[in-house]
Design an enzyme around this catalytic site. Structure first.
Site: not given
Ligand code: GUN
Length: 281
Positions: A52, A96, A119
């Site tokens: 990311k 996350q 998100d």
């Molecule tokens: N963990 C696995 N996929 C995601 C996601 O799309 N966003 C976040 N914040 N954590 C994750």
């Protein structure tokens, strides 16, 4: 069978996004900013977060990753989120998941300002999305919808089966497919005779987290199969929930792992951060 190349599509869209970011900066001086908070040392999360950050920087964004120890308290995390909520130079805040067990995930997601919740996991954003007024949409299903669009895959009137019922993938995927006029079934690990339910699908989206679980016995001839899985096989190699070689013999379209859904998830996250920055003007 046509392979859906998520890596290529993500690169194309991220190049367009980098151009848009340059223009935005020239016109307004604004640079989109994304902060990612990672608590603990989950190995998959480390990889996601690194990807990311790399993609955000490549798009010309400001990017910050805050890595906190496993022992971080909920209060410390909430205080940090509050600081970023108030700082207008950050437009997207992502915590996350999964979080360590001693931290209440719901409290944390609720604490992120809905305007910065790139998100789309804040209850306000989820509620708006489910009631037909989307503002922030979870990135993984959003990226899958972009793949359908790019490859000219029709959804209207089709039977879509989503295997998995998480808030991150399964539920929002079902909602987006309904919005696109598909008939949707949500199946999961407790579904009876999963193979026969899956075999009804024209569009099969798989997010169950079991390595190579879906074989050709689960797939109707000509179905479109989207693999959201991210697992390690017996040799430690990255693999999806779909047994690619088996399903490739019957599917019309299929996403690989890696190089399928994953890169598109990041692209959509960045696009949403860009939009959040623009709205802040
Ligand atoms: N963990 C696995 N996929 C995601 C996601 O799309 N966003 C976040 N914040 N954590 C994750």
């Amino acid at each position: 069978m046509q392979r859906i190349d998520g890596k290529n599509l993500a690169a194309k869209k991220q190049a367009e996004l980098a151009d848009k970011t340059t223009q935005l900066k020239e016109k307004t001086g604004l640079v989109p900013g994304l902060v990612v908070i990672l608590v603990g040392d989950d190995s998959a999360s480390q990889v996601y977060v690194r990807n990311k950050e790399r993609s955000a920087l490549a798009a010309g964004f400001r990017s910050q990753v805050v890595r906190l120890p496993e022992s971080t308290t909920q209060e410390e995390l909430l205080a940090l989120i509050e600081r970023y909520n108030r700082d207008s130079s950050w437009h997207g805040i992502l915590v996350q998941l999964p979080l360590p067990k001693h931290i209440d995930e719901e409290k944390v997601l609720f604490a992120i300002s809905p305007d910065k919740d790139v998100d789309g996991f804040h209850p306000t954003n989820m509620g708006k999305f489910w009631s037909g007024h989307p503002v922030m949409i979870p990135s993984t299903p959003a990226g899958i919808m972009e793949m359908f669009k790019e490859y000219g895959i029709e959804l209207e009137g089709k039977h879509a089966v989503v295997i998995g019922r998480s808030n991150i993938v399964g539920k929002p995927m079902a909602q987006l497919l309904m919005d696109a006029n598909a008939t949707v079934t949500i199946a999961h690990s407790r579904t009876k005779d999963l193979a026969s339910v899956a075999r009804q699908a024209d569009i099969l989206v798989v997010a169950i987290g079991r390595a190579k679980f879906i074989t050709k016995e689960f797939v109707k001839e000509g179905a479109v199969v989207i693999d959201v899985g991210m697992n390690r096989d017996e040799n430690g190699k990255l693999c999806g929930d779909v047994d690619f070689d088996s399903v490739a013999a019957v599917a019309s379209y299929l996403t690989p792992v890696p190089g399928g859904v994953g890169p598109m998830t990041i692209t959509m996250l960045l696009e949403q951060t860009f939009e959040a920055a623009k709205v802040s003007l």
